[in-house]
Design a protein around this motif. Structure first.
Motif, short mmCIF file in Angstrom:
data_model
loop_
_atom_site.label_atom_id
_atom_site.label_comp_id
_atom_site.label_asym_id
_atom_site.label_seq_id
_atom_site.Cartn_x
_atom_site.Cartn_y
_atom_site.Cartn_z
N ILE A 146 -1.78 1.12 7.68
CA ILE A 146 -0.78 2.19 7.63
C ILE A 146 0.51 1.72 8.32
N GLU A 147 0.36 1.06 9.47
CA GLU A 147 1.54 0.59 10.20
C GLU A 147 2.30 -0.45 9.40
N ARG A 148 1.57 -1.34 8.72
CA ARG A 148 2.24 -2.34 7.88
C ARG A 148 3.01 -1.66 6.74
N ALA A 149 2.41 -0.61 6.17
CA ALA A 149 3.08 0.10 5.07
C ALA A 149 4.35 0.80 5.55
N LEU A 150 4.34 1.27 6.79
CA LEU A 150 5.49 2.00 7.34
C LEU A 150 6.48 1.09 8.06
N GLY A 151 6.09 -0.16 8.30
CA GLY A 151 7.03 -1.12 8.86
C GLY A 151 7.12 -1.17 10.36
N GLY A 152 6.14 -0.63 11.09
CA GLY A 152 6.20 -0.69 12.54
C GLY A 152 5.01 -0.03 13.19
N LEU A 153 4.88 -0.22 14.51
CA LEU A 153 3.77 0.39 15.25
C LEU A 153 3.95 1.89 15.37
N LEU A 154 2.85 2.62 15.18
CA LEU A 154 2.87 4.08 15.34
C LEU A 154 2.37 4.50 16.71
N PHE A 155 1.57 3.67 17.34
CA PHE A 155 1.01 4.01 18.65
C PHE A 155 1.08 2.81 19.59
N GLU A 156 1.33 3.08 20.85
CA GLU A 156 1.14 2.10 21.91
C GLU A 156 -0.25 2.33 22.47
N ARG A 157 -1.08 1.27 22.46
CA ARG A 157 -2.48 1.44 22.86
C ARG A 157 -2.79 0.57 24.09
N MET A 192 0.84 -1.20 0.00
CA MET A 192 0.00 0.00 0.00
C MET A 192 0.87 1.25 0.00
N ASP A 193 0.59 2.17 -0.89
CA ASP A 193 1.30 3.44 -0.90
C ASP A 193 0.70 4.40 0.12
N LEU A 194 1.57 5.12 0.81
CA LEU A 194 1.11 6.08 1.81
C LEU A 194 0.50 7.29 1.12
N GLU A 195 -0.67 7.73 1.59
CA GLU A 195 -1.37 8.88 1.02
C GLU A 195 -1.61 9.93 2.09
N LEU A 196 -1.98 11.11 1.64
CA LEU A 196 -2.23 12.20 2.58
C LEU A 196 -3.33 11.85 3.57
N ARG A 197 -4.34 11.12 3.13
CA ARG A 197 -5.45 10.76 4.02
C ARG A 197 -4.97 9.88 5.16
N HIS A 198 -3.93 9.08 4.90
CA HIS A 198 -3.36 8.25 5.96
C HIS A 198 -2.67 9.11 7.01
N LEU A 199 -1.99 10.15 6.55
CA LEU A 199 -1.33 11.07 7.50
C LEU A 199 -2.38 11.80 8.34
N ARG A 200 -3.50 12.13 7.73
CA ARG A 200 -4.57 12.79 8.49
C ARG A 200 -5.11 11.85 9.58
N VAL A 201 -5.21 10.57 9.27
CA VAL A 201 -5.67 9.58 10.26
C VAL A 201 -4.71 9.52 11.43
N VAL A 202 -3.40 9.46 11.13
CA VAL A 202 -2.39 9.39 12.20
C VAL A 202 -2.46 10.63 13.08
N CYS A 203 -2.60 11.81 12.47
CA CYS A 203 -2.69 13.04 13.25
C CYS A 203 -3.97 13.06 14.10
N ALA A 204 -5.06 12.57 13.53
CA ALA A 204 -6.33 12.56 14.27
C ALA A 204 -6.23 11.68 15.50
N ILE A 205 -5.60 10.53 15.38
CA ILE A 205 -5.46 9.63 16.53
C ILE A 205 -4.57 10.27 17.59
N ALA A 206 -3.47 10.91 17.14
CA ALA A 206 -2.57 11.55 18.10
C ALA A 206 -3.27 12.71 18.80
N ASP A 207 -4.05 13.50 18.07
CA ASP A 207 -4.74 14.64 18.67
C ASP A 207 -5.85 14.20 19.62
#
Length: 320
Positions: free
Chosen positions: A41-52, A1-16
């Motif tokens: 998104i995490e699979r595309a980037l190769g690792g976990l973005l958040f500890e939940r 999967m290619d990373l898109e701007l909408r994916h970055l918006r999702v990551v920011c939304a979760i962090a916010d």
């Protein structure tokens, strides 16, 4: 999967939001759907973005890196979209003002006036020592207007079928070091510099047939001519190793003196050019008026030139 701007918006939304559940509610998505999207998104980037855990979602080091980039990229893309929308919807017939210029006093004031009066327009500049190069760029569709100079009554060094209007015409002054014996004179006879060494910057100027002819009329042939870029020319003049010519509107500089020549044997015209059948033609009259206003400002800031005009009221026609 290619990373898109909408994916970055999702990551920011979760962090916010601090949790996937709250972010899903903000985005109007079901929590399982957002969780599945985050995992992709995490699979595309190769690792976990958040500890939940029960306390929410906290960014991992990889997540912090992605967030740092996303918070730069997303506003930049939004700015690009806004500027594109303004440019596409502007009522200005030109929509953009791409201006090429050689050395002169007008460009800064011209850009200021266009930007102030046409906030929706895109303004850019390009510098060159060659008027011919600037003319070619207009024909190639890379520029809309050019500001160039021409010595005496000669046509601009570029023709190419451009339309031209004279913005101003001025006498050419001498540029001397501040400590030069002639620097404090109201005017200097060119013959008094028969033994001087001369320096000039590259480009279209009076250091060709015009300068040589003026020296011949004054009874001498000019000696050594150094050619170098502007900073080098200024250094040679400031050190006393050479003298030069300059536009009468040159902004005063420490260590240098711009001195009028008796009889004003050399003149320099500031000219605005554009393609007569190009899109810029519809606003050329307004741009020309802005250029004249910018020139008038430059004259007002130059006490020595203003004083010279006061002593030579018959020459006021030179300054439009």
């Amino acid at each position: 999967m290619d990373l898109e701007l909408r994916h970055l918006r999702v990551v920011c939304a979760i962090a916010d939001a601090g949790s996937v559940t709250k972010a899903a509610s903000m985005l109007g998505l079901a929590q399982p759907a957002l969780t599945a999207q985050l995992q992709r998104i995490e699979r595309a980037l190769g690792g976990l973005l958040f500890e939940r855990d029960r306390r929410g979602a906290r960014a991992t080091p990889l997540g912090e890196l992605v967030l740092a980039r996303a918070r730069v990229l997303l506003p930049a893309v939004k700015g690009l979209q806004d500027e594109a929308t303004r440019l596409a919807s502007t009522k200005d017939p030109a929509g953009r003002y791409r201006i090429g210029a050689v050395n002169g006093p007008i460009l800064g004031g011209l850009v200021h006036r266009i930007s102030s009066n046409h906030p929706g327009a895109q303004v850019s500049t390009h510098a060159s020592w060659s008027a011919s190069e600037l003319g070619d760029q207009i024909l190639a569709g890379k520029l809309d207007f050019v500001l160039v100079g021409a010595c005496g009554d000669a046509p601009p060094a570029t023709d190419n079928g451009l339309a031209w209007r004279v913005v101003a015409a001025d006498p050419v002054f001498l540029l001397l070091p501040e400590g030069h014996p002639l620097a404090d004179r109201d005017e200097v006879d060119l013959a008094e510099l028969a033994d001087a060494q001369w320096v000039a910057a590259p480009g279209d100027g009076c250091f060709s047939a015009c300068h040589a002819a003026a020296c011949a009329r004054a009874g001498f042939t000019p000696k050594v001519l150094f050619e170098t870029e502007v900073r080098g020319a200024i250094d040679l003049i400031e050190s006393g190793d050479a003298v030069g010519l300059c536009q009468a509107t040159l902004r005063p500089m420490a260590g240098l003196a711009a001195v009028p020549i008796v009889g004003a044997p050399l003149h320099w015209r500031q000219m605005l050019g554009w393609l007569p059948d190009g899109p810029a033609a519809s606003v050329a009259g307004q741009v020309w008026a802005y250029a004249i206003e910018a020139y008038a400002d430059a004259v007002r800031k130059n006490d020595r030139y203003t004083a010279w005009l006061g002593r030579h009221p018959d020459r006021r026609g030179l300054a439009l």
